[in-house]
Scaffold this motif. Structure first.
Motif, PDB file in Angstrom:
ATOM      1  N   VAL A 430       0.931  -1.325  -0.015  1.00 53.70           N
ATOM      2  CA  VAL A 430      -0.080  -0.446   0.310  1.00 53.70           C
ATOM      3  C   VAL A 430       1.119   1.273   0.044  1.00 53.70           C
ATOM      4  CG1 VAL A 430      -1.893   1.174   0.952  1.00 53.70           C
ATOM      5  CG2 VAL A 430      -1.609  -1.219   1.705  1.00 53.70           C
ATOM      6  N   VAL A 431       0.707   2.499  -1.137  1.00 55.29           N
ATOM      7  CA  VAL A 431       1.336   3.293  -1.007  1.00 55.29           C
ATOM      8  C   VAL A 431       0.040   4.758  -0.231  1.00 55.29           C
ATOM      9  CG1 VAL A 431       2.622   5.184  -2.673  1.00 55.29           C
ATOM     10  CG2 VAL A 431       2.642   2.630  -3.123  1.00 55.29           C
ATOM     11  N   ASP A 432       1.261   5.022   0.481  1.00 52.96           N
ATOM     12  CA  ASP A 432       0.035   6.307   1.507  1.00 52.96           C
ATOM     13  C   ASP A 432       0.694   7.769   1.068  1.00 52.96           C
ATOM     14  OD1 ASP A 432      -1.087   8.229   2.566  1.00 52.96           O
ATOM     15  OD2 ASP A 432      -0.750   7.219   4.315  1.00 52.96           O
ATOM     16  N   ALA A 433       0.428   8.459  -0.198  1.00 51.78           N
ATOM     17  CA  ALA A 433       0.611  10.453  -0.667  1.00 51.78           C
ATOM     18  C   ALA A 433       0.419  10.786  -0.154  1.00 51.78           C
ATOM     19  CB  ALA A 433       1.249  10.221  -2.177  1.00 51.78           C
ATOM     20  N   ALA A 439       0.875   9.290  -6.358  1.00 56.09           N
ATOM     21  CA  ALA A 439       0.613   7.615  -5.401  1.00 56.09           C
ATOM     22  C   ALA A 439       0.584   7.578  -7.192  1.00 56.09           C
ATOM     23  CB  ALA A 439      -1.242   7.628  -5.399  1.00 56.09           C
ATOM     24  N   GLN A 440       0.759   7.211  -8.017  1.00 58.60           N
ATOM     25  CA  GLN A 440       1.466   6.450  -9.339  1.00 58.60           C
ATOM     26  C   GLN A 440       2.041   6.622  -9.642  1.00 58.60           C
ATOM     27  OE1 GLN A 440      -2.196   4.946 -11.870  1.00 58.60           O
ATOM     28  NE2 GLN A 440      -0.226   3.882 -11.661  1.00 58.60           N
ATOM     29  N   SER A 441       2.644   7.611  -9.596  1.00 61.66           N
ATOM     30  CA  SER A 441       4.041   7.479  -9.731  1.00 61.66           C
ATOM     31  C   SER A 441       5.302   6.574  -8.760  1.00 61.66           C
ATOM     32  CB  SER A 441       4.820   8.893 -10.210  1.00 61.66           C
ATOM     33  OG  SER A 441       4.797   9.925  -8.792  1.00 61.66           O
ATOM     34  N   VAL A 442       5.033   6.908  -7.641  1.00 61.79           N
ATOM     35  CA  VAL A 442       5.686   5.957  -7.189  1.00 61.79           C
ATOM     36  C   VAL A 442       5.246   4.759  -6.396  1.00 61.79           C
ATOM     37  CG1 VAL A 442       5.753   5.860  -3.977  1.00 61.79           C
ATOM     38  CG2 VAL A 442       5.590   8.533  -4.864  1.00 61.79           C
ATOM     39  N   ALA A 443       3.830   4.239  -7.038  1.00 58.47           N
ATOM     40  CA  ALA A 443       4.013   2.971  -6.692  1.00 58.47           C
ATOM     41  C   ALA A 443       4.424   1.979  -8.077  1.00 58.47           C
ATOM     42  CB  ALA A 443       1.935   2.282  -7.257  1.00 58.47           C
ATOM     43  N   GLU A 444       4.996   2.937  -9.617  1.00 59.90           N
ATOM     44  CA  GLU A 444       5.763   2.241 -10.144  1.00 59.90           C
ATOM     45  C   GLU A 444       6.592   1.962  -9.925  1.00 59.90           C
ATOM     46  OE1 GLU A 444       4.305   0.395 -12.615  1.00 59.90           O
ATOM     47  OE2 GLU A 444       1.855   0.818 -11.882  1.00 59.90           O
ATOM     48  N   VAL A 459       4.034  -9.167  -9.831  1.00 61.13           N
ATOM     49  CA  VAL A 459       3.297  -7.307  -9.782  1.00 61.13           C
ATOM     50  C   VAL A 459       2.914  -6.910 -10.212  1.00 61.13           C
ATOM     51  CG1 VAL A 459       4.290  -5.611  -8.304  1.00 61.13           C
ATOM     52  CG2 VAL A 459       5.799  -7.239  -7.532  1.00 61.13           C
ATOM     53  N   ALA A 460       2.056  -8.062  -9.924  1.00 60.95           N
ATOM     54  CA  ALA A 460       0.527  -6.593 -11.107  1.00 60.95           C
ATOM     55  C   ALA A 460       0.432  -4.875 -10.439  1.00 60.95           C
ATOM     56  CB  ALA A 460      -0.852  -6.461 -10.466  1.00 60.95           C
ATOM     57  N   PRO A 461       0.054  -4.241 -11.994  1.00 62.84           N
ATOM     58  CA  PRO A 461       0.562  -2.569 -12.252  1.00 62.84           C
ATOM     59  C   PRO A 461      -0.689  -2.123 -10.830  1.00 62.84           C
ATOM     60  CG  PRO A 461      -0.198  -3.633 -14.440  1.00 62.84           C
ATOM     61  CD  PRO A 461      -0.237  -5.045 -12.769  1.00 62.84           C
ATOM     62  N   ALA A 462       0.330  -1.250 -10.604  1.00 65.02           N
ATOM     63  CA  ALA A 462      -0.752  -0.218  -9.532  1.00 65.02           C
ATOM     64  C   ALA A 462      -2.086  -0.244 -10.189  1.00 65.02           C
ATOM     65  CB  ALA A 462      -0.101   0.559  -9.176  1.00 65.02           C
ATOM     66  N   ALA A 463      -3.116  -0.232  -8.402  1.00 65.59           N
ATOM     67  CA  ALA A 463      -3.852   0.023  -8.981  1.00 65.59           C
ATOM     68  C   ALA A 463      -5.199   1.358  -8.233  1.00 65.59           C
ATOM     69  CB  ALA A 463      -5.417  -0.515  -7.999  1.00 65.59           C
ATOM     70  N   GLY A 466      -9.647   6.745  -5.897  1.00 67.37           N
ATOM     71  CA  GLY A 466      -9.991   8.262  -7.039  1.00 67.37           C
ATOM     72  C   GLY A 466      -9.372   9.064  -6.539  1.00 67.37           C
ATOM     73  N   ARG A 467      -8.812   9.785  -5.590  1.00 65.86           N
ATOM     74  CA  ARG A 467      -8.441  10.356  -5.446  1.00 65.86           C
ATOM     75  C   ARG A 467      -6.470  10.837  -5.263  1.00 65.86           C
ATOM     76  NH1 ARG A 467      -9.952  11.511   1.352  1.00 65.86           N
ATOM     77  NH2 ARG A 467      -9.089   9.367   1.634  1.00 65.86           N
ATOM     78  N   GLY A 468      -6.402   9.917  -5.949  1.00 68.70           N
ATOM     79  CA  GLY A 468      -4.749   9.984  -6.637  1.00 68.70           C
ATOM     80  C   GLY A 468      -4.153  10.121  -5.150  1.00 68.70           C
TER      81      GLY A 468
END
Length: 738
Positions: A430-433, A439-444, A459-463, A466-468
């Motif tokens: 879980v990425v808490d940004a 959050a998307q870029s850090v998750a990748e 590792v599946a692509p990040a989900a 809605g708030r990003g």
């Protein structure tokens, strides 16, 4: 206490009809409450451990992904096409679709993955699995939802597919009925042979039925008000059954001795309740405090298990002190029988009266003649058995440890063989940004780092929500959820998370059922040493009060630690290393269930103190009435060794009854407690204890004068039930016995 218990025993004997009626009324009332309030117990793996990283991450997901049941139960439904066909063929494919539709229509189901569309197929296209997610956690899945799940699987089987189901949505409740019958049947056989009287043998079984029945029905009723994990009732049953029979046996044997000594039945019942009953109270109190002490660790599972088992012990103690004298009133002198010859312990109806030398007496004489050799032999044996404990690994049972014939185990093996063992226990990062953005870029970035770690299959692509501000990554390890490699992977990801946080200011957590199990095991392991320290300290205080001696508690505590170490060693060798698999039938090794060590510490403490109290209290009684130290040891063994031996064999047989279960957790608990009783009763209390006492001589009863004045007199050996009968004061070290 002796005077009070004498009156209780005598009154229960005289008012036996009233006492029996009251206990039967309590049993019926408990049954009515259980029937009105009963509900499903919580699954083992569903309990929450506050403060762990996996739980913090799960709470975060609930807040940031409210549309997804992130803590919902899951089921993996595995489909296998007939030999020579595939799941893409019209017939098998149509059957699979019917099952998927039935699953989607089932109660409490939130989402069902269609495996063919999702591409979750084996290379030969014969095997696929569907992930079924529920809107509720495993402890809240209803019987109706579980029934719908199994009916959907049956629909696939009727259509020609092989269908197996795993996951916590299909959490089984352990079937213990046959196990109880086997254990109690063997216990009854031991009682009949040992006591030489069918009447005497029946009485402990009757009190066990009433005491354990009330306890289990009460736990069931309480479970209807608050969620209880399923182990609470099982452990209360396991411990309560063995202890209730033993406590009743101690009182019956003392009653028989008092009859042989010439007392009338009513006085014999009062005297038995005063003496053996005093030891029962003290032994039961130690068990209750030890089990209730689990609550101080702040782990919900342990609190539930400890309080449930402690409550059961409290009930069986009350039953032993009141119902047993009442039943003795109905039996009268018929409990004397003709004397058993079990292991040479009993020699006719006068055994223990001074007319013959019992096996226990002969053993005590041998031990006290060669105390140094006996101490060395006992300690060496326990230390050697304890060696494997240095490799103890903790974990939580999953489908890989289910019985081989179960659908859960078959589903696990099919997935592991066709898709990889890690698919059975994926991790979630879980990425808490929040407040940092992106959050998307850090998750990748985190995904790329995790893919480079050892033991990562995918590792599946990040989900992203809605708030990003929050993203999650599903990580599939190469190894199974209970493997050491997966534990190391979780540690590696968390080490990388620290670096990510240092560089970006974004928090990265690891959760999922596998991570929660790992955190739970770590938490249990961390709590073991503090709890063991509490228990040893408790033993020192209680035994100091009971025996008014400084050295007796120290010896008892050392013996208890040796018992625990040896039991851990035996458990690791059998369940983790797979030794003696041809005899035990345990071929699939796994980490030791993380609840077991702490529960062993609490339960074995109570059992060890039982034998300590019943053996040493009789020795102290002999010494208090003028016997020399060695003679007091031998005399105490003459009266107590036979009943402790029979009691230990009964406990072992009851616990080993659970070893017949197909459930690995029940087998583990049954074996563990049986081993603890075996080591403690025969190696520690009946060998090491008398040998050490013989070495110390009169010094074993030493107590500083100032402490002698301060400590209350617990009168554990009884003897104060009538005003004209008093117990002599034990001399402090250096005084002579007149």
């Amino acid at each position: 206490m002796g005077a009070l218990l004498y009156r209780v025993g005598r009154l229960s004997f005289r008012r036996r009809g009233l006492v029996l009626s009251l206990w039967l009324a309590v049993l019926v009332a408990s049954g009515a409450a259980a029937a009105a309030l009963s509900q499903e117990s919580t699954a083992v793996g569903s309990a929450i451990l506050p403060g762990t990283e996996s739980q913090q991450a799960l709470d975060l997901l609930k807040e940031r992904f409210p549309e997804q049941p992130v803590d919902g139960a899951s089921a993996r439904v595995v489909f296998v096409a007939p030999e020579g066909g595939t799941l893409r063929d019209p017939g098998p494919g149509a059957t699979l679709q019917k099952v998927i539709e039935a699953l989607r229509a089932a109660p409490q189901v939130a989402h069902v993955v269609e495996p063919v569309e999702a591409g979750v197929l084996s290379e030969d296209r014969r095997v696929a699995y569907s992930e079924v997610t529920y809107r509720v956690s495993g402890d809240k899945v209803t019987d109706e939802a579980r029934t719908a799940l199994t009916e959907a699987a049956d629909l696939g089987r009727e259509g020609g597919l092989r269908v197996e189901v795993g996951g916590d949505a299909l959490e089984p409740q352990p079937e213990t009925g046959l196990l109880e019958i086997v254990g109690v049947a063997f216990a009854g056989l031991v009682l009949i042979v040992a006591l030489g009287s069918l009447v005497a043998a029946t009485l402990p079984l009757l009190t066990a039925f009433v005491g354990v029945g009330i306890s289990l029905l009460t736990i069931t009723a309480v479970g209807g008000v608050i969620n209880l994990n399923r182990d609470a009732a099982v452990l209360a049953l396991m411990l309560g059954l063995a202890v209730s029979i033993d406590y009743a046996l101690f009182i019956v044997m003392r009653y028989r001795n008092e009859l042989v000594a010439g007392r009338v039945p009513a006085d014999a019942a009062g005297r038995a309740t005063s003496t053996a009953g005093s030891a029962v109270v003290f032994a039961g109190l130690t068990v209750i405090i030890a089990l209730g002490g689990l609550a101080v660790l702040g782990i919900p599972l342990l609190t539930e298990d400890g309080l449930a088992a402690a409550g059961a012990i409290a009930v069986v103690v009350l039953v032993a002190l009141t119902l047993m004298p009442a039943l003795l009133g109905f039996a009268g002198r018929r409990v004397q029988g003709h004397g058993g010859r079990f292991l040479g312990i009993f020699r006719g109806p006068g055994a223990g009266s001074g007319s013959t030398r019992t096996l226990g007496q002969r053993w005590a004489e041998l031990v006290t003649r060669r105390p140094v050799a006996m101490v060395l032999i006992a300690v060496a044996a326990l230390v050697v058995i304890a060696v494997p404990a240095t490799d103890l690994r903790l974990g939580i049972p999953d489908d890989s440890t289910a019985a081989e014939h179960s659908t859960q185990r078959k589903a696990y093996d099919l997935i592991a063989d066709n898709f990889g063992a890690g698919v059975n226990g994926p991790l979630i990062a879980v990425v808490d940004a929040a407040g940092a953005g992106g959050a998307q870029s850090v998750a990748e970035q985190a995904r790329a780092v995790i893919l480079d770690l050892p033991d990562v299959a995918d590792v599946a692509p990040a989900a992203v929500n809605g708030r990003g501000d929050t993203a999650l990554l599903q990580i599939v390890p190469d190894s199974g959820p209970a493997s050491e490699a997966t534990e190391n992977l979780v540690a590696d990801i968390r080490a990388q998370a620290d670096q990510v946080e240092a560089k970006t200011g974004v928090n990265l957590y690891v959760t999922g059922q596998t991570a929660m199990n790992i955190d739970s095991s770590d938490r249990m392991g961390e709590a073991l040493l503090p709890y063991l320290t509490i228990i040893v300290g408790l033993a020192l205080v209680l035994l100091l009060l009971a025996f008014r001696s400084v050295l007796v508690p120290i010896k008892a505590a050392v013996g208890y630690l040796l018992t625990v170490a040896a039991t851990f060693g035996a458990v690791v060798a059998i369940f983790q290393w797979g030794w003696l698999s041809g005899i035990t039938g345990i071929e699939d090794t796994a980490p030791i269930y993380s609840l077991m060590p702490i529960l062993l510490v609490g339960m074995s403490f109570g059992l060890a103190m039982d034998y300590q109290v019943f053996l040493v209290s009789r020795m102290r009684e002999e010494y208090a009435h003028g016997a020399e130290p060695t003679d007091a040891i031998v005399g105490g063994f003459r009266y107590s060794a036979r009943v402790v031996t029979a009691a230990a064999i009964i406990m072992i047989s009851v616990f080993l009854g659970f070893f017949l279960s197909a459930d690995l957790s029940l087998r583990l608990f049954g074996f563990t407690l049986a081993a603890a009783v075996l080591f403690d009763a025969f190696l520690v209390r009946m060998t090491l204890l008398p040998a050490a006492m013989a070495l110390l001589g009169r010094r074993v009863w030493w107590l500083p004068r100032w402490l002698d004045r301060v400590l209350p007199n617990a009168n554990i050996e009884g003897g104060q039930e009538r005003p004209e009968t008093t117990t002599p004061r034990l001399p402090t070290f250096g005084e002579s016995v007149s």
